[in-house]
Design an enzyme around this catalytic site. Structure first.
Site, PDB file in Angstrom:
ATOM      1  CB  SER A   1      45.591  41.748  31.732  1.00  0.00           C
ATOM      2  OG  SER A   1      46.921  42.232  32.479  1.00  0.00           O
TER       3      SER A   1
ATOM      4  CB  SER B   1      48.660  43.065  34.984  1.00  0.00           C
ATOM      5  OG  SER B   1      48.861  41.595  34.946  1.00  0.00           O
TER       6      SER B   1
ATOM      7  CE  LYS C   1      49.958  41.320  30.725  1.00  0.00           C
ATOM      8  NZ  LYS C   1      49.883  40.815  32.291  1.00  0.00           N
TER       9      LYS C   1
END
Length: 488
Positions: free
Chosen positions: A217, A159, A162
């Site tokens: 997240s 993640s 991101k």
């Protein structure tokens, strides 16, 4: 109400939701500004400090004055040139061991396997208990890479990807824009994904969605924003294009949320470049430094039959920012993003400030199987970096984006290549309001100084033109005032 609608599977889940921790007070925080100047420690200083000494109370030069003083150097310096891509396709799956030859972008030593550092008299020794497959410590403002380990090894990013998603999409939608979620928006979310708890047929603001992305997240929030951006396929295409613009050439995006996917790779070097780009944006800094927030829940009928929609608290899963049972809040931490998947293991990129120094640290996949190990190793590297800054000779540098390297003399040019640096309707953040709310430890309260990075990406000079230092420094900084007893 169940706040986190996350399946039990942990393939793409940020472990440990901190649901057992007490809430962080959302009271307003005051800031005071500081200049961007400050003298470093001599490279010849033969001394290792156990802690970073407090700076003398000297007048700090503003970023404008500093930029003007360095203008001749910046204009005379050669523009950064993209190094050749590493051998093999950028979509190749991560290798089991670091390749013998990797990208040399940022310096030849960064392409070598193993640890790269210039140890000399007065330079502290690196922590001995580092188990990460890859890591990098850099000065966020000058771009100097202080030390690195397999910096260009292409690994699964989880993640932390991101950050690239946010840096690509934040300028596109005003934070006040609203979107009603339809079933197709949530299609294709991987099993075991970390979720913030978005519900179909409910309306959310873009601000809500970004809080879901950064704090929890939430892959559901990523998919809704991707749907607003003409779909996942288009978003992936734009993310790959933006990675190339940033010269993050180790990075190949397959899924915008960082979910494990064949061929999806990045590197510690690239994640640091991406974080540095994101930190140019006011709203990116705000979201990545927010400890807790209220998120809209599901609309329900109360006992009187009236529709009621309550909110629930979400907390940032970045343990150095929000703390955990075995990880204290790191002094001066201000973001940015963590990740954890089956293929990637734990990954993390953080930014922290102490005594005028701002460092970026990225750690990927510690082999030591201990709780919160990625944060523990990051904290040790931050500690080393703050002690070594001003003493250690860099082993490389963070390159600027292509547009900054090639078009820094264009009036109105933005180092990220975008018209605006903010998600608020494409308007660039002006720094009129400090926005970061990161916490820092100060003994019993765990709340102390923190970093907010404000101001524009470029420095306005007398002729109305903009100057970008070839190493693309961050905007001017502010430091949060210590909380009074009334704010506790």
């Amino acid at each position: 109400m169940t706040q986190l609608h996350t399946p039990k599977a942990s393939r793409n889940q940020e472990t440990g939701r901190l649901s057992f921790m007490s809430p962080v007070s959302p009271e307003r925080v005051l800031f005071r500004s500081r200049g961007g100047g400050g003298s470093g420690t001599s490279l010849r200083t033969a001394c290792t400090f156990p802690t970073v000494p407090a700076p003398k109370k000297t007048a700090r030069r503003s970023l404008l004055v500093t930029a003007a003083a360095l203008s001749s150097l910046a204009l005379a310096a050669p523009a950064a040139v993209a190094a050749p891509k590493p051998s093999g396709s950028p979509s190749a799956s991560p290798s089991a061991t670091p390749p013998a030859s990797m990208s040399t972008l940022g310096g030849a030593r960064l392409g070598r396997p193993g640890t790269q550092v210039n140890l000399a008299s007065g330079v502290p020794v690196l922590p001995k208990d580092l188990s990460a497959r890859s890591w990098i410590v850099s000065d966020a403002e000058t771009g100097d890479v202080l030390a690195a380990h397999n910096a260009h090894w292409r690994l699964a990013p989880a993640s932390t990807l991101k950050m690239l998603f946010a840096d690509t999409l934040l300028p596109k939608f005003p934070s006040t824009a609203e979107h009603k979620v339809v079933p197709s928006d949530l299609a294709g979310i991987g099993a075991g994904s970390s979720m913030v708890g978005i519900k179909e047929e409910e309306t959310y603001t873009v601000h809500d969605l970004w809080l879901g992305v950064f704090l929890q997240s939430g892959n559901d929030a990523v998919h809704v924003l991707s749907a607003m951006n003409k779909g996942v396929e288009n978003t992936v295409k734009e993310m790959n294009a933006h990675a190339e613009e940033l010269q993050a050439l180790d990075t190949h995006v397959v899924s915008p949320d960082g979910y494990d996917a064949e061929g999806q790779v990045s590197s510690a070097y690239d994640l640091t470049l991406i974080a540095r780009s994101g930190l140019q944006k006011k709203d990116f800094r705000e979201y990545s430094s927010t400890v807790s927030a209220k998120f809209p829940g599901e609309t329900k009928k109360d006992k009187k039959g009236k529709s009621v929609r309550k909110s629930f608290e979400i907390r940032n899963t970045n343990r150095l920012l929000s703390g955990d049972s075995d990880v204290p809040v790191y002094q001066g931490i201000a973001g940015v993003k963590n990740g954890n998947t089956t293929n990637a293991g734990a990954t993390f990129t953080g930014v922290a400030e102490r005594n005028g120094k701002v460092l970026l640290v990225t750690v990927m996949n510690p082999e030591k199987d201990e709780h919160n190990e990625v944060y523990k190793e990051t904290a040790r590297l931050f500690d080393w970096g703050f002690k070594a800054a001003g003493k250690v000779q860099p082993v490389g540098e963070l390159v600027p984006p292509k547009s900054a390297a090639q078009g820094s003399d264009r009036p109105g040019a933005n180092p990220s290549g975008e018209a605006g640096g903010s998600g608020d309707g494409g308007k660039a953040g002006t720094g009129s309001k400090p926005v970061a709310s990161a916490s820092a430890a100060d003994g019993s309260s765990g709340i102390g100084t923190a970093l907010g990075i404000t101001g524009g990406v470029l420095v306005l000079l007398a002729a109305g033109a903009f100057l970008v230092n070839r190493r693309w420094p961050l905007p001017d900084l502010v430091r949060r005032r210590a909380r009074s007893s009334d704010d506790s």
